[in-house]
Design a protein around this motif. Structure first.
Motif, mmCIF file in Angstrom:
data_model
loop_
_atom_site.group_PDB
_atom_site.id
_atom_site.type_symbol
_atom_site.label_atom_id
_atom_site.label_comp_id
_atom_site.label_asym_id
_atom_site.label_seq_id
_atom_site.Cartn_x
_atom_site.Cartn_y
_atom_site.Cartn_z
ATOM 1 N N ILE A 1 0.838 -1.201 0.000
ATOM 2 C CA ILE A 1 0.000 0.000 0.000
ATOM 3 C C ILE A 1 0.870 1.246 0.000
ATOM 4 C CG2 ILE A 1 -1.543 1.392 1.452
ATOM 5 C CD1 ILE A 1 -2.938 -1.289 2.201
ATOM 6 N N GLU B 1 2.158 1.713 -3.479
ATOM 7 C CA GLU B 1 1.090 2.125 -4.394
ATOM 8 C C GLU B 1 0.705 3.592 -4.191
ATOM 9 O OE1 GLU B 1 -1.420 -1.995 -5.084
ATOM 10 O OE2 GLU B 1 -1.934 -0.734 -3.383
ATOM 11 N N LEU B 2 0.577 4.004 -2.939
ATOM 12 C CA LEU B 2 0.182 5.382 -2.666
ATOM 13 C C LEU B 2 1.222 6.376 -3.165
ATOM 14 C CD1 LEU B 2 -1.404 5.059 0.895
ATOM 15 C CD2 LEU B 2 -2.599 5.393 -1.284
ATOM 16 N N TYR C 1 0.817 6.438 -6.974
ATOM 17 C CA TYR C 1 -0.360 7.220 -7.373
ATOM 18 C C TYR C 1 -0.109 8.711 -7.182
ATOM 19 C CZ TYR C 1 -3.377 3.046 -7.643
ATOM 20 O OH TYR C 1 -3.942 1.849 -7.980
ATOM 21 N N LYS D 1 -8.801 0.816 -0.326
ATOM 22 C CA LYS D 1 -9.489 0.287 -1.507
ATOM 23 C C LYS D 1 -10.430 1.342 -2.090
ATOM 24 C CE LYS D 1 -12.305 -3.611 -2.987
ATOM 25 N NZ LYS D 1 -12.985 -4.852 -2.577
ATOM 26 N N LYS E 1 -8.365 4.002 -3.841
ATOM 27 C CA LYS E 1 -7.865 3.523 -5.137
ATOM 28 C C LYS E 1 -8.960 3.594 -6.205
ATOM 29 C CE LYS E 1 -4.704 0.019 -3.423
ATOM 30 N NZ LYS E 1 -4.386 -1.403 -3.559
ATOM 31 N N HIS E 2 -10.166 3.199 -5.845
ATOM 32 C CA HIS E 2 -11.284 3.295 -6.793
ATOM 33 C C HIS E 2 -11.529 4.747 -7.185
ATOM 34 C CE1 HIS E 2 -12.710 -0.846 -6.988
ATOM 35 N NE2 HIS E 2 -12.391 -0.946 -5.719
#
Length: 137
Positions: free
Chosen positions: A30, A33-34, A37, A118, A121-122
């Motif tokens: 996570i 990923e963060l 992003y 989650k 992310k969406h």
């Protein structure tokens, strides 16, 4: 007849250790990923109009908050991992129950965090698609 393990304490500890290992992996992923992003959206933000920039900035703010939350959970999980061994030192059921209740509480907090991630992310993906020229059918 249901099979009962001879030493359920050892099984509880093994399950807890497995959970902690899985959580640490998820939290590390996570974190990666963060940051990814965030970097992508910052680069993407430079090319957008003022209206779209404010929407992206709002998402970037959420990402920054979740990065801090994730770091907190990661530190807590590492601390928790080191405390799991103390369960083996329990001499009575009350002591073990305390650790198991703490584990359940910690598990619930992390599950809530994972749900928030989650959802974020969406939100990132849906906003990115709205701002891009991609047509996904």
């Amino acid at each position: 007849m249901k099979y009962e393990p001879e030493n359920s304490d050892e099984n509880n500890i093994a399950v807890i250790e497995e959970h902690v290992y899985d959580w640490l992996q998820k939290l590390e992923i996570i974190n990666f990923e963060l940051v990814l992003y965030k970097s992508y959206l910052q680069d993407h933000n430079c090319l957008k109009s003022v209206d779209k920039k404010s929407k992206i900035n709002s998402i970037l703010s959420c990402i920054n908050e979740q990065i801090e939350q994730n770091k907190f959970h990661l530190r807590t999980c590492l601390f928790y991992k080191n405390r799991v061994s103390k369960i083996r030192e329990c001499d009575d059921i009350e002591c073990e129950t305390t650790y198991l209740e703490a584990h359940s509480l910690f598990k619930n907090r992390l599950q809530y965090h994972f749900k928030q991630i989650k959802s974020l992310k969406h939100q990132i993906i849906s906003k990115d698609l709205a701002f891009s020229a991609l047509k996904i059918e």
